[in-house]
Design a protein around this motif. Structure first.
Motif, PDB file in Angstrom:
ATOM      1  N   SER A   7     -28.085 -39.698  -6.419  1.00 52.38           N
ATOM      2  CA  SER A   7     -27.344 -38.529  -5.933  1.00 52.38           C
ATOM      3  C   SER A   7     -27.879 -38.063  -4.584  1.00 52.38           C
ATOM      4  CB  SER A   7     -27.437 -37.393  -6.952  1.00 52.38           C
ATOM      5  OG  SER A   7     -26.865 -36.205  -6.451  1.00 52.38           O
ATOM      6  N   LEU A   8     -29.202 -38.007  -4.461  1.00 54.58           N
ATOM      7  CA  LEU A   8     -29.799 -37.542  -3.208  1.00 54.58           C
ATOM      8  C   LEU A   8     -29.555 -38.533  -2.076  1.00 54.58           C
ATOM      9  CD1 LEU A   8     -31.423 -35.495  -1.636  1.00 54.58           C
ATOM     10  CD2 LEU A   8     -33.524 -36.552  -2.495  1.00 54.58           C
ATOM     11  N   ALA A  57     -26.062 -38.135  -0.890  1.00 54.88           N
ATOM     12  CA  ALA A  57     -25.913 -36.914  -0.087  1.00 54.88           C
ATOM     13  C   ALA A  57     -26.433 -37.131   1.332  1.00 54.88           C
ATOM     14  CB  ALA A  57     -26.653 -35.756  -0.754  1.00 54.88           C
ATOM     15  N   ILE A  58     -27.556 -37.848   1.442  1.00 54.04           N
ATOM     16  CA  ILE A  58     -28.134 -38.107   2.770  1.00 54.04           C
ATOM     17  C   ILE A  58     -27.237 -39.017   3.599  1.00 54.04           C
ATOM     18  CG2 ILE A  58     -30.059 -39.203   4.001  1.00 54.04           C
ATOM     19  CD1 ILE A  58     -31.892 -38.258   1.727  1.00 54.04           C
ATOM     20  N   THR A  59     -26.802 -40.123   3.010  1.00 58.45           N
ATOM     21  CA  THR A  59     -25.989 -41.087   3.767  1.00 58.45           C
ATOM     22  C   THR A  59     -24.615 -40.526   4.125  1.00 58.45           C
ATOM     23  OG1 THR A  59     -25.302 -42.105   1.661  1.00 58.45           O
ATOM     24  CG2 THR A  59     -27.162 -43.106   2.829  1.00 58.45           C
ATOM     25  N   ASN A  60     -24.128 -39.589   3.329  1.00 63.06           N
ATOM     26  CA  ASN A  60     -22.846 -38.959   3.664  1.00 63.06           C
ATOM     27  C   ASN A  60     -22.969 -38.037   4.877  1.00 63.06           C
ATOM     28  OD1 ASN A  60     -21.402 -40.229   1.663  1.00 63.06           O
ATOM     29  ND2 ASN A  60     -21.527 -38.519   0.206  1.00 63.06           N
ATOM     30  N   VAL A  61     -24.181 -37.556   5.127  1.00 62.69           N
ATOM     31  CA  VAL A  61     -24.416 -36.705   6.296  1.00 62.69           C
ATOM     32  C   VAL A  61     -24.748 -37.557   7.517  1.00 62.69           C
ATOM     33  CG1 VAL A  61     -25.964 -34.960   7.287  1.00 62.69           C
ATOM     34  CG2 VAL A  61     -25.105 -34.690   4.957  1.00 62.69           C
ATOM     35  N   ALA A  62     -25.662 -38.496   7.341  1.00 61.44           N
ATOM     36  CA  ALA A  62     -26.042 -39.394   8.439  1.00 61.44           C
ATOM     37  C   ALA A  62     -26.723 -40.621   7.845  1.00 61.44           C
ATOM     38  CB  ALA A  62     -26.980 -38.693   9.425  1.00 61.44           C
ATOM     39  N   TYR A  63     -26.417 -41.783   8.373  1.00 63.04           N
ATOM     40  CA  TYR A  63     -26.989 -43.015   7.828  1.00 63.04           C
ATOM     41  C   TYR A  63     -28.387 -43.215   8.394  1.00 63.04           C
ATOM     42  CZ  TYR A  63     -26.771 -47.480   5.470  1.00 63.04           C
ATOM     43  OH  TYR A  63     -26.998 -48.529   4.605  1.00 63.04           O
ATOM     44  N   ALA A  68     -25.004 -30.414  -0.614  1.00 61.96           N
ATOM     45  CA  ALA A  68     -24.275 -31.476  -1.309  1.00 61.96           C
ATOM     46  C   ALA A  68     -24.989 -31.884  -2.597  1.00 61.96           C
ATOM     47  CB  ALA A  68     -24.115 -32.686  -0.385  1.00 61.96           C
ATOM     48  N   PHE A  69     -26.307 -31.988  -2.534  1.00 62.43           N
ATOM     49  CA  PHE A  69     -27.095 -32.350  -3.712  1.00 62.43           C
ATOM     50  C   PHE A  69     -26.977 -31.280  -4.795  1.00 62.43           C
ATOM     51  CE2 PHE A  69     -31.438 -32.601  -5.762  1.00 62.43           C
ATOM     52  CZ  PHE A  69     -31.200 -33.779  -6.460  1.00 62.43           C
ATOM     53  N   HIS A  70     -27.088 -30.022  -4.401  1.00 54.77           N
ATOM     54  CA  HIS A  70     -26.950 -28.918  -5.357  1.00 54.77           C
ATOM     55  C   HIS A  70     -25.546 -28.885  -5.959  1.00 54.77           C
ATOM     56  CE1 HIS A  70     -30.522 -26.317  -3.722  1.00 54.77           C
ATOM     57  NE2 HIS A  70     -30.907 -27.404  -4.338  1.00 54.77           N
TER      58      HIS A  70
END
Length: 210
Positions: free
Chosen positions: A19-20, A23-29, A46-48
Motif C-alpha cells: 500500500s505504501l 502511494a509513493i509511486t502514484n505521487v512520483a516514481y 493516500a496511505f491513510h
C-alpha cells in the motif's frame, strides 16, 4: 489486495508495504527520501485513505512489528499518526500563526501562552506511541520553545491572542481592603474545571480541544 482482517501478521506487513509503495509511486516514481515535503504529505494522505477504505485496525502489536520489519521506513510514524488523537491538531494548526495555548504544566498548574506557532509533529515519547510536539515562539520572547503534550493530557488552542484575565479565573478574593488583598486558588492540581471555566469565560470557540 485482499481482506486484511483475515490475514496473519506476515501478510498484514506485506499488505501495508504494498500500500505504501503504491502511494509513493502514484505521487512520483522515486524513493521516499527523494520526495519533497509536499509530495510526502500527498503520500501520507493516500496511505491513510487506503487504511480507512479497507477498515484496517492499527494495534500496538502491528506498529511494533512494522518498526522491526521496516526500521528505515516512514510507515510506523504514519500508522501512529493515523490513530493518534493529535492528528486533528496538526490539521488545524498553521505555521507562523498566532495562537493562545491553554494547558497544565508538569506540576498541574494552569498555563496560558500567547505565542506564534513555528512547527508541530507527532512522535513517540518514552512509553507512549505518540505525543504532540509544538514548536512556538511566546510573545515577547526571542527563543523558540518546545511544548510536548502526552496522550493523557488536555489541551485547548485558540486562534489568535485571546485576552484572558487569568487572575480572575484562577483565584477567589477572600479579603480585600486598602492594606491587603488575600486570594485563594480555585483549583487543585490538574483540576479539569479550569479548562471548562476558561472555555465558558471566552466568547470564542477553541480552534482545538484534546
Amino acid at each position: 489486495m485482499g481482506n486484511i482482517k483475515s490475514m496473519n501478521m506476515v501478510e498484514k506487513l506485506d499488505w501495508l508495504s504494498e500500500s505504501l509503495v503504491t502511494a509513493i509511486t502514484n505521487v512520483a516514481y522515486t524513493s521516499w527520501e527523494h520526495l519533497s515535503d509536499e509530495q510526502k504529505e500527498l503520500v501520507k494522505v493516500a496511505f491513510h485513505n487506503d487504511l480507512k477504505s479497507n477498515d484496517v485496525e492499527i494495534t500496538d502489536e502491528l506498529i511494533k512489528e512494522v518498526k522491526k520489519e521496516f526500521p528505515g521506513s516512514p510507515m510506523a510514524s504514519m500508522l501512529i499518526e493515523y490513530i493518534s488523537k493529535f492528528t486533528k491538531v496538526t490539521k488545524e494548526l498553521k505555521q507562523n500563526s498566532k495562537a493562545t495555548i491553554v494547558k497544565f504544566d508538569e506540576f498541574g498548574f494552569p498555563v496560558i501562552l500567547h505565542t506564534v506557532i513555528k512547527g508541530f509533529e507527532i512522535e513517540p515519547y518514552a512509553q507512549y506511541n505518540d505525543s504532540l510536539v509544538i514548536e512556538h515562539k511566546p510573545k515577547q520572547k526571542r527563543k523558540v520553545w518546545e511544548t510536548r503534550v502526552l496522550p493523557y493530557e488536555e489541551l485547548m488552542i485558540y486562534d489568535g491572542w485571546v485576552d484572558i484575565d487569568t487572575d480572575k479565573v484562577m483565584h477567589n478574593i477572600i479579603k480585600s481592603d486598602e492594606y491587603v488583598t488575600i486570594k485563594q486558588s480555585k483549583y487543585r492540581c490538574f483540576d479539569k474545571s479550569f479548562l471548562s471555566d476558561i472555555k465558558g469565560l471566552i466568547n470564542q470557540q477553541p480552534l482545538i480541544i484534546v
